[in-house]
Write a protein that holds these residues in place. Structure first.
Motif, mmCIF file in Angstrom:
data_model
loop_
_atom_site.group_PDB
_atom_site.id
_atom_site.type_symbol
_atom_site.label_atom_id
_atom_site.label_comp_id
_atom_site.label_asym_id
_atom_site.label_seq_id
_atom_site.Cartn_x
_atom_site.Cartn_y
_atom_site.Cartn_z
ATOM 1 N N LEU A 34 86.323 -69.554 6.506
ATOM 2 C CA LEU A 34 85.390 -70.674 6.530
ATOM 3 C C LEU A 34 85.529 -71.447 7.836
ATOM 4 C CD1 LEU A 34 85.742 -72.113 2.901
ATOM 5 C CD2 LEU A 34 83.838 -70.785 3.802
ATOM 6 N N SER A 35 84.427 -71.993 8.307
ATOM 7 C CA SER A 35 84.464 -72.852 9.494
ATOM 8 C C SER A 35 85.056 -74.205 9.135
ATOM 9 C CB SER A 35 83.050 -73.029 10.057
ATOM 10 O OG SER A 35 82.219 -73.689 9.113
ATOM 11 N N LYS A 36 85.519 -74.924 10.153
ATOM 12 C CA LYS A 36 86.116 -76.235 9.910
ATOM 13 C C LYS A 36 85.109 -77.215 9.328
ATOM 14 C CE LYS A 36 89.780 -75.970 13.391
ATOM 15 N NZ LYS A 36 90.376 -76.619 14.592
ATOM 16 N N ILE A 37 83.842 -77.087 9.733
ATOM 17 C CA ILE A 37 82.797 -77.986 9.213
ATOM 18 C C ILE A 37 82.637 -77.795 7.710
ATOM 19 C CG2 ILE A 37 80.351 -78.550 9.310
ATOM 20 C CD1 ILE A 37 80.367 -77.804 12.248
ATOM 21 N N LYS A 38 82.609 -76.530 7.271
ATOM 22 C CA LYS A 38 82.485 -76.264 5.836
ATOM 23 C C LYS A 38 83.706 -76.741 5.061
ATOM 24 C CE LYS A 38 79.350 -72.306 6.089
ATOM 25 N NZ LYS A 38 79.156 -70.864 5.753
ATOM 26 N N ILE A 39 84.891 -76.546 5.645
ATOM 27 C CA ILE A 39 86.107 -77.001 4.976
ATOM 28 C C ILE A 39 86.094 -78.515 4.800
ATOM 29 C CG2 ILE A 39 88.610 -77.190 5.202
ATOM 30 C CD1 ILE A 39 88.558 -74.515 6.691
ATOM 31 N N ILE A 40 85.722 -79.223 5.858
ATOM 32 C CA ILE A 40 85.652 -80.693 5.775
ATOM 33 C C ILE A 40 84.592 -81.121 4.773
ATOM 34 C CG2 ILE A 40 85.090 -82.781 7.070
ATOM 35 C CD1 ILE A 40 86.255 -81.430 9.552
ATOM 36 N N PHE A 41 83.435 -80.458 4.786
ATOM 37 C CA PHE A 41 82.349 -80.810 3.878
ATOM 38 C C PHE A 41 82.766 -80.618 2.416
ATOM 39 C CE2 PHE A 41 78.642 -79.404 1.384
ATOM 40 C CZ PHE A 41 77.873 -80.554 1.449
ATOM 41 N N TYR A 42 83.327 -79.454 2.106
ATOM 42 C CA TYR A 42 83.745 -79.173 0.731
ATOM 43 C C TYR A 42 84.883 -80.094 0.299
ATOM 44 C CZ TYR A 42 80.973 -74.898 1.104
ATOM 45 O OH TYR A 42 79.950 -73.997 1.273
ATOM 46 N N THR A 43 85.757 -80.441 1.234
ATOM 47 C CA THR A 43 86.853 -81.347 0.904
ATOM 48 C C THR A 43 86.329 -82.735 0.565
ATOM 49 O OG1 THR A 43 88.347 -80.116 2.366
ATOM 50 C CG2 THR A 43 89.007 -82.344 1.737
ATOM 51 N N ILE A 44 85.369 -83.223 1.358
ATOM 52 C CA ILE A 44 84.778 -84.539 1.089
ATOM 53 C C ILE A 44 84.078 -84.547 -0.266
ATOM 54 C CG2 ILE A 44 82.991 -86.165 1.837
ATOM 55 C CD1 ILE A 44 83.658 -85.403 4.720
ATOM 56 N N ILE A 45 83.341 -83.476 -0.559
ATOM 57 C CA ILE A 45 82.653 -83.377 -1.857
ATOM 58 C C ILE A 45 83.661 -83.399 -2.999
ATOM 59 C CG2 ILE A 45 81.249 -81.887 -3.335
ATOM 60 C CD1 ILE A 45 79.679 -83.283 -1.161
ATOM 61 N N SER A 46 84.750 -82.647 -2.869
ATOM 62 C CA SER A 46 85.756 -82.601 -3.937
ATOM 63 C C SER A 46 86.432 -83.956 -4.118
ATOM 64 C CB SER A 46 86.801 -81.528 -3.633
ATOM 65 O OG SER A 46 87.533 -81.847 -2.462
ATOM 66 N N ILE A 47 86.693 -84.665 -3.020
ATOM 67 C CA ILE A 47 87.302 -86.001 -3.118
ATOM 68 C C ILE A 47 86.351 -86.970 -3.810
ATOM 69 C CG2 ILE A 47 88.084 -87.995 -1.773
ATOM 70 C CD1 ILE A 47 89.189 -86.028 0.279
ATOM 71 N N ILE A 48 85.065 -86.904 -3.460
ATOM 72 C CA ILE A 48 84.072 -87.778 -4.093
ATOM 73 C C ILE A 48 83.996 -87.506 -5.597
ATOM 74 C CG2 ILE A 48 81.598 -88.288 -4.249
ATOM 75 C CD1 ILE A 48 81.422 -87.828 -1.234
ATOM 76 N N LEU A 49 83.969 -86.235 -5.980
ATOM 77 C CA LEU A 49 83.930 -85.879 -7.407
ATOM 78 C C LEU A 49 85.169 -86.393 -8.132
ATOM 79 C CD1 LEU A 49 82.579 -82.203 -7.280
ATOM 80 C CD2 LEU A 49 81.338 -84.249 -7.988
ATOM 81 N N ALA A 50 86.339 -86.219 -7.508
ATOM 82 C CA ALA A 50 87.576 -86.674 -8.138
ATOM 83 C C ALA A 50 87.594 -88.194 -8.281
ATOM 84 C CB ALA A 50 88.780 -86.200 -7.326
ATOM 85 N N MET A 51 87.133 -88.915 -7.277
ATOM 86 C CA MET A 51 87.111 -90.376 -7.337
ATOM 87 C C MET A 51 86.142 -90.879 -8.411
ATOM 88 S SD MET A 51 89.346 -91.541 -5.209
ATOM 89 C CE MET A 51 90.301 -90.106 -5.741
ATOM 90 N N ILE A 52 85.005 -90.206 -8.540
ATOM 91 C CA ILE A 52 84.039 -90.584 -9.592
ATOM 92 C C ILE A 52 84.671 -90.382 -10.966
ATOM 93 C CG2 ILE A 52 81.848 -89.972 -10.681
ATOM 94 C CD1 ILE A 52 80.772 -89.333 -7.907
ATOM 95 N N CYS A 53 85.359 -89.256 -11.140
ATOM 96 C CA CYS A 53 86.000 -88.974 -12.429
ATOM 97 C C CYS A 53 87.056 -90.012 -12.775
ATOM 98 C CB CYS A 53 86.636 -87.586 -12.400
ATOM 99 S SG CYS A 53 85.457 -86.216 -12.290
ATOM 100 N N ILE A 54 87.764 -90.514 -11.774
ATOM 101 C CA ILE A 54 88.846 -91.461 -12.025
ATOM 102 C C ILE A 54 88.323 -92.876 -12.238
ATOM 103 C CG2 ILE A 54 90.876 -92.564 -10.998
ATOM 104 C CD1 ILE A 54 91.435 -89.901 -9.575
ATOM 105 N N TYR A 55 87.379 -93.317 -11.398
ATOM 106 C CA TYR A 55 87.043 -94.740 -11.359
ATOM 107 C C TYR A 55 85.773 -95.117 -12.124
ATOM 108 C CZ TYR A 55 90.657 -95.222 -7.817
ATOM 109 O OH TYR A 55 91.854 -95.233 -7.166
#
Length: 261
Positions: free
Chosen positions: A98-119
């Protein structure tokens, strides 16, 4: 939940039959259909029962009903398991980078999903009922997606610093205690709660102190469970397997050959 997990593991080999037969698209389609049924079923159950959108923390609703109809039912719990299976199949077939852009994008999406689930539960009163229904129906799946991306990234050498942290040997020790800790921790929590002689007042420092003390006591107690229960059972199982394998190889080793006089 252990009962659910056991049922899902019995179901998993059946769902993977098309994958073994090289019908990979059929396997993904079957898993996605089950995931869709899981989401629709949960939405229908929560929509037909008042206050279920608040989950277990909604004090206006009988939480026991939510617990019995949604929280522990396999048709509402199977979503994260299906996502875990899909994640494993993707890792099995993945052979690129994977390119670095895709890795950063997917990581941001996963963090957003996790934060929504928690808060989200802390601010659910500011949103319409519809958002509560969606949260209760999709939160576990979204959390599984966030964790699934983390597993995928670390398994394919895209985890970076996170992969190095999660590869520390210390986690191996804790992982061996995890199942015993999972079984023991409710007893420790309830024992601590029921032995309070005064009213429990919510305070951040008190919650943090209770959390730390319960974690330490749970891990310490689980050591004895592992030594007295898990390890003997594991050794007994290994002895049975060894005996069976040795017995299976005996006919080969006992062949007789003619001698030269």
């Amino acid at each position: 939940y252990i009962a659910n997990d056991f049922q899902f593991h019995l179901l998993a080999p059946i769902l993977l039959i098309p994958f073994i037969l090289n019908r990979r698209r059929l396997t993904y389609a079957l898993l996605l259909i089950i995931l869709l049924i899981n989401i629709i079923t949960t939405i229908c159950i929560i929509s037909k029962n008042p206050h279920f959108e608040g989950g277990l923390i909604d004090f206006d609703s009988p939480s026991l009903d939510f617990f019995e109809k949604v929280y522990i039912t396999p048709w509402c719990r199977i979503g994260p398991f299906i996502i875990g299976m899909i994640t494993r199949l993707i890792i099995e077939q993945y052979h690129s980078t994977l390119s670095k852009i895709k890795i950063i994008f997917y990581t941001i999406i996963s963090i957003i999903l996790a934060m929504i689930c928690i808060y989200f539960p802390f601010y659910s009163n500011y949103f319409p009922k519809f958002f509560g229904i969606i949260y209760q129906s999709l939160s576990r799946q979204c959390w599984a997606i966030a964790v699934g991306w983390l597993i995928f990234a670390c398994s394919t050498n895209h985890g970076g610093l996170i992969n190095k942290i999660l590869s520390w040997p210390l986690w191996t020790i804790i992982a061996r205690l995890s199942y015993s800790a999972y079984l023991i921790h409710p007893i420790i929590i309830l024992t601590q709660v029921y032995n309070h002689l005064t009213t429990i007042h919510y305070q951040t420092s008190i919650v943090l102190n209770n959390f730390i003390s319960q974690i330490i006591l749970t891990l310490f107690t689980s050591i004895f469970v592992v030594i007295l229960v898990e390890m003997p059972c594991s050794l007994f199982e290994k002895q049975i397997r060894k005996h069976y394998n040795d017995k299976k190889q005996m006919p080969i080793n006992q062949q007789t050959y003619g001698t030269i006089s």
